[in-house]
Design an enzyme around this catalytic site. Sequence first.
Site, PDB file in Angstrom:
ATOM      1  N   ASP A   3       2.988   0.632   9.429  1.00  0.00           N
ATOM      2  CA  ASP A   3       3.676   0.221   8.209  1.00  0.00           C
ATOM      3  C   ASP A   3       3.278   1.136   7.060  1.00  0.00           C
ATOM      4  O   ASP A   3       2.119   1.154   6.636  1.00  0.00           O
ATOM      5  CB  ASP A   3       3.306  -1.233   7.893  1.00  0.00           C
ATOM      6  N   ASP A  14      13.949 -10.847   6.288  1.00  0.00           N
ATOM      7  CA  ASP A  14      12.964 -11.916   6.164  1.00  0.00           C
ATOM      8  C   ASP A  14      13.696 -13.237   5.965  1.00  0.00           C
ATOM      9  O   ASP A  14      14.474 -13.378   5.022  1.00  0.00           O
ATOM     10  CB  ASP A  14      12.027 -11.630   4.983  1.00  0.00           C
ATOM     11  N   GLU A  67      12.438  -5.659   4.801  1.00  0.00           N
ATOM     12  CA  GLU A  67      11.798  -6.866   4.276  1.00  0.00           C
ATOM     13  C   GLU A  67      12.104  -7.085   2.801  1.00  0.00           C
ATOM     14  O   GLU A  67      12.011  -8.214   2.313  1.00  0.00           O
ATOM     15  CB  GLU A  67      10.285  -6.815   4.488  1.00  0.00           C
ATOM     16  N   HIS A  80      10.881  -9.960   9.627  1.00  0.00           N
ATOM     17  CA  HIS A  80       9.643  -9.886   8.850  1.00  0.00           C
ATOM     18  C   HIS A  80       9.141 -11.296   8.608  1.00  0.00           C
ATOM     19  O   HIS A  80       9.889 -12.171   8.195  1.00  0.00           O
ATOM     20  CB  HIS A  80       9.960  -9.197   7.517  1.00  0.00           C
ATOM     21  N   HIS A 107       4.586   0.671   4.136  1.00  0.00           N
ATOM     22  CA  HIS A 107       4.487  -0.337   3.067  1.00  0.00           C
ATOM     23  C   HIS A 107       5.029   0.153   1.724  1.00  0.00           C
ATOM     24  O   HIS A 107       4.664  -0.362   0.664  1.00  0.00           O
ATOM     25  CB  HIS A 107       3.022  -0.774   2.898  1.00  0.00           C
ATOM     26  N   GLU A 136       7.460   1.745   9.624  1.00  0.00           N
ATOM     27  CA  GLU A 136       8.099   0.753   8.756  1.00  0.00           C
ATOM     28  C   GLU A 136       8.047   1.147   7.281  1.00  0.00           C
ATOM     29  O   GLU A 136       7.037   1.644   6.795  1.00  0.00           O
ATOM     30  CB  GLU A 136       7.385  -0.590   8.948  1.00  0.00           C
TER      31      GLU A 136
END
Length: 381
Positions: free
Chosen positions: A183, A257, A235, A284, A185, A209
């Site tokens: 990830d 999500d 997400e 997510h 992020h 990700e």
Amino acid sequence: MKITRVETFAVPPRWLLCRIETDDGVVGWGEPVVEGRASTVRTAVHELAELLIGKDPLGIEDHWQLMTKASFYRGGPVLSSAVAGLDQALWDIAGKIFGAPVHVLLGGPVREWVRAYCWVGGDEPAGVADAVGAQVAAGFTAVKMNASGRMHRLATVRDIDAMVGRAAAAREALGPDRDFAVDFHGRFSAGNARTAIPHLAPLRPMFVEEPVLPEYTHRLADIVRDSPLPIATGERLYSRTDVLPALQAGIDVLQPDLSHAGGISEVRRIASLAEAFDVPIAPHCPLGPVSLASSLQIAFCTPNFLIQEQSIGIHYNDGAEVLDYVAEPEVFAFHQGHFARPTAPGLGISIDEKAVREADGSTPDWRGPVWRHLDGSFAEW
């Protein structure tokens, strides 16, 4: 049957639950929350509840249309998350009324097991090999880890080498028959992502990700074109119109999500849109029991499902765990890294209402950390 009451509960470690009650005594639960903004979403839930009180709970689609469109200003994470939790609770009620799991109401199961992954390493990843080894011993077949902590605007050689070293430790602990995802992020600039991803390629992570922040979705096509690895994101995208540019950019995995992207109703449509692009979904879910239960209902009836995130044991869960609020925790039992198909009506879980009411307001609102670069300027967390 009419909706008579909507309640919300802010519970540790950082979750917001909502409860919809009907005059026949049927109750549904949802999880409307934006991590770090639970109180803000709580207010939005009660504003939207004005549209539901006195109405038939089975008019789910009409309720969704009104909650999302009966205002001049629409969308965004707060409103979409408030809608998501209420939508989950309405589907929970519908399933209980008809005596069937939500995934049956949505067309029926397409699988009997859902593969899940767990988190290792924390926000500033460390001890990855030992953490991965523990999850392998617990039977998991996949894990996810952050690529780095705070990241220089243009990565140094040390930054890249450290990231690759952690990924190599994960691969060694997992062996060739298990998977790990990395990830980014949103901590990486587009330039950093394009530099870093090829260095990960020999280790064959399942996906990379969120290589850039969602506001830079227009750069995704560049990253996808240059990447030797599958790219995942989603997400922080909250609707079909949000995810469409990412799909058009050529992403390989979409991560809606269930507590942010409009709930079960909208994520079902998002999954269908992704299917038209030959893209699987990996919902997510670093959140609580209702969000996970909702994600699983989607997973069991969605042909283009890949893998499910879940938060049991995640580093954010300080003071409470998913199972603390579930009356029958065996529904979330793992079998060789998989969830079995739930068969109870609605979302398939029984919330421990006493535990939820006792926990409400027992801890301050969680806030995400604020990071800074060495020069004192803001750094993406």
